[in-house]
Write a protein that holds these residues in place. Structure first.
Motif, mmCIF file in Angstrom:
data_model
loop_
_atom_site.group_PDB
_atom_site.id
_atom_site.type_symbol
_atom_site.label_atom_id
_atom_site.label_comp_id
_atom_site.label_asym_id
_atom_site.label_seq_id
_atom_site.Cartn_x
_atom_site.Cartn_y
_atom_site.Cartn_z
ATOM 1 N N GLU A 36 0.832 -1.205 0.000
ATOM 2 C CA GLU A 36 0.000 0.000 0.000
ATOM 3 C C GLU A 36 0.863 1.250 0.000
ATOM 4 N N ARG A 37 1.959 1.193 0.736
ATOM 5 C CA ARG A 37 2.872 2.332 0.816
ATOM 6 C C ARG A 37 3.455 2.660 -0.555
ATOM 7 N N LEU A 38 3.908 1.633 -1.268
ATOM 8 C CA LEU A 38 4.514 1.854 -2.578
ATOM 9 C C LEU A 38 3.479 2.283 -3.614
ATOM 10 N N ALA A 39 2.269 1.736 -3.512
ATOM 11 C CA ALA A 39 1.204 2.146 -4.432
ATOM 12 C C ALA A 39 0.880 3.621 -4.251
ATOM 13 N N ALA A 40 0.874 4.077 -3.006
ATOM 14 C CA ALA A 40 0.626 5.496 -2.735
ATOM 15 C C ALA A 40 1.776 6.353 -3.239
ATOM 16 N N PHE A 41 3.003 5.849 -3.095
ATOM 17 C CA PHE A 41 4.170 6.578 -3.575
ATOM 18 C C PHE A 41 4.113 6.760 -5.087
ATOM 19 N N ALA A 42 3.717 5.706 -5.802
ATOM 20 C CA ALA A 42 3.644 5.780 -7.264
ATOM 21 C C ALA A 42 2.662 6.840 -7.735
ATOM 22 N N LYS A 43 1.659 7.102 -6.926
ATOM 23 C CA LYS A 43 0.603 8.047 -7.313
ATOM 24 C C LYS A 43 0.969 9.467 -6.913
ATOM 25 N N GLY A 44 2.161 9.885 -7.336
ATOM 26 C CA GLY A 44 2.634 11.238 -7.085
ATOM 27 C C GLY A 44 3.307 11.778 -8.324
ATOM 28 N N ILE A 45 4.148 12.788 -8.127
ATOM 29 C CA ILE A 45 4.918 13.396 -9.208
ATOM 30 C C ILE A 45 6.382 13.061 -8.973
ATOM 31 N N HIS A 46 7.052 12.555 -10.000
ATOM 32 C CA HIS A 46 8.421 12.087 -9.847
ATOM 33 C C HIS A 46 9.313 12.707 -10.917
ATOM 34 N N PHE A 47 10.363 13.375 -10.505
ATOM 35 C CA PHE A 47 11.385 13.868 -11.423
ATOM 36 C C PHE A 47 12.536 12.871 -11.394
ATOM 37 N N ILE A 48 12.910 12.353 -12.582
ATOM 38 C CA ILE A 48 13.828 11.208 -12.604
ATOM 39 C C ILE A 48 15.106 11.490 -13.400
ATOM 40 N N ASP A 49 15.558 12.780 -13.390
ATOM 41 C CA ASP A 49 16.861 13.137 -13.952
ATOM 42 C C ASP A 49 16.812 13.169 -15.478
ATOM 43 N N SER A 50 17.905 12.849 -16.142
ATOM 44 C CA SER A 50 17.960 12.896 -17.613
ATOM 45 C C SER A 50 17.284 11.661 -18.199
ATOM 46 N N GLY A 51 17.178 11.636 -19.531
ATOM 47 C CA GLY A 51 16.577 10.486 -20.193
ATOM 48 C C GLY A 51 17.336 9.198 -19.992
ATOM 49 N N ASN A 52 18.587 9.281 -19.533
ATOM 50 C CA ASN A 52 19.363 8.069 -19.230
ATOM 51 C C ASN A 52 18.707 7.209 -18.158
ATOM 52 N N TYR A 53 17.781 7.811 -17.406
ATOM 53 C CA TYR A 53 17.172 7.119 -16.265
ATOM 54 C C TYR A 53 15.668 6.933 -16.454
ATOM 55 N N HIS A 54 15.229 6.970 -17.718
ATOM 56 C CA HIS A 54 13.791 6.839 -17.963
ATOM 57 C C HIS A 54 13.264 5.471 -17.555
ATOM 58 N N TYR A 55 14.160 4.505 -17.379
ATOM 59 C CA TYR A 55 13.738 3.191 -16.899
ATOM 60 C C TYR A 55 13.071 3.265 -15.537
ATOM 61 N N MET A 56 13.263 4.372 -14.810
ATOM 62 C CA MET A 56 12.594 4.533 -13.518
ATOM 63 C C MET A 56 11.077 4.450 -13.664
ATOM 64 N N SER A 57 10.570 4.775 -14.843
ATOM 65 C CA SER A 57 9.125 4.679 -15.071
ATOM 66 C C SER A 57 8.641 3.240 -14.897
ATOM 67 N N ALA A 58 9.451 2.268 -15.335
ATOM 68 C CA ALA A 58 9.077 0.863 -15.161
ATOM 69 C C ALA A 58 9.101 0.482 -13.682
ATOM 70 N N ILE A 59 10.086 0.971 -12.953
ATOM 71 C CA ILE A 59 10.182 0.670 -11.523
ATOM 72 C C ILE A 59 9.010 1.280 -10.760
ATOM 73 N N ILE A 60 8.659 2.507 -11.092
ATOM 74 C CA ILE A 60 7.564 3.186 -10.394
ATOM 75 C C ILE A 60 6.214 2.569 -10.734
ATOM 76 N N THR A 61 5.960 2.308 -12.028
ATOM 77 C CA THR A 61 4.655 1.744 -12.391
ATOM 78 C C THR A 61 4.495 0.317 -11.892
ATOM 79 N N ASP A 62 5.589 -0.358 -11.594
ATOM 80 C CA ASP A 62 5.505 -1.702 -11.027
ATOM 81 C C ASP A 62 4.870 -1.683 -9.633
ATOM 82 N N MET A 63 4.794 -0.501 -9.024
ATOM 83 C CA MET A 63 4.200 -0.365 -7.692
ATOM 84 C C MET A 63 2.687 -0.188 -7.747
ATOM 85 N N ILE A 64 2.149 0.108 -8.936
ATOM 86 C CA ILE A 64 0.707 0.321 -9.088
ATOM 87 C C ILE A 64 0.001 -1.035 -9.084
ATOM 88 N N LYS A 65 -1.048 -1.150 -8.280
ATOM 89 C CA LYS A 65 -1.746 -2.430 -8.134
ATOM 90 C C LYS A 65 -3.209 -2.308 -8.552
#
Length: 261
Positions: free
Chosen positions: A70-99
């Protein structure tokens, strides 16, 4: 979507920006990832583990929820700045928390559907395919602004799993989906004359990008957003301070487009 804003610092480029320093909200936090090896463009399993550990700790501080899922699902439902495009893979890590079932809407000059160069490693150039293949909750994927030549080079069966839009396609019509939306923005979709990232760039204007963000926030149930596309701190051929300032100012506009509509 909640109003929690998280900044993931991988490269140090945010030291050249100040949009987050002026935010006095208790809902704003920085997760320092600069000391984690194996994160530049590709993210190995150990790096993913370290990133998730830091998110879990910060998510508890943000939400106070005892249940980790529940904690991670709530975290995913926010606004996230993830640096340069080199780190766009963070989108996969964050959306993996959505249930819950969701639609992924991506603005990017690149499809980000490349097969991994070796093994099954998560990369900035292949994260969209990772979401399609591994996330049981994603129902449809919409990619806006990707270069047509790059789309044409994709495996035909893979390309059929995504709906692609040109910039002009979404000026008056939003992606058609019945599910809540996770919105992922790579600023390399914007023309280089207006904003510099560390990747080749598209033809969308900053104004068009902001208009799209405001429209989708207003007309769809957006449950989370991430933003990448900063320039690099060691990028050659540019005035890093100047270009970081332009990105900085645009990040403020993006935040206002999301939370101050």
């Amino acid at each position: 979507m909640n109003d929690h804003i998280t900044l993931f610092d991988f490269s140090g480029i945010y030291n050249e920006e100040s949009f987050y320093q002026n935010d006095k909200s208790s809902h704003f936090c920085i997760i320092n990832c600069r000391d984690i090896p194996g994160t530049n463009c590709m993210c190995d399993d150990e790096a993913i583990t370290q990133i998730k550990k830091r998110i879990i700790g910060q998510a508890f501080e943000m939400t106070g929820l005892e249940d980790e899922s529940e904690r991670l699902a709530a975290f995913a439902k926010g606004i996230h700045f993830i640096d340069s495009g080199n780190y766009h893979y963070m989108s996969a890590i964050i959306t993996d928390m959505i249930k819950e079932p969701f639609s992924l809407v991506v603005l990017d000059h690149h499809p980000d559907m490349q097969p991994p160069m070796f093994g099954d490693i998560l990369s900035c150039g292949g994260w969209v395919m990772k979401v399609i293949e591994n996330n049981p909750y994603v129902r449809d994927v919409h990619v806006i602004g990707a270069d047509r030549e790059l789309i044409d080079k994709l495996d035909k069966d893979d390309a059929k799993r995504v709906k692609f839009y040109g910039v002009s396609d979404v000026k008056d019509i939003l992606p058609d989906t019945e599910y809540p939306v996770f919105l992922s923005v790579d600023k390399d979709v914007v023309r280089r004359e207006e904003l510099v990232t560390n990747w080749d760039q598209g033809e969308m204007t900053k104004s068009e990008l902001l208009s799209f963000i405001k429209a989708i926030i207003k007309n769809k149930e957006v449950i989370g957003v991430d933003i990448c596309g900063e320039c690099a701190p060691d990028q050659e051929g540019i005035d890093v301070g100047k270009e970081a300032q332009i990105n900085d100012e645009f990040n403020i506009e993006i935040i206002k487009g999301i939370v101050d509509l």
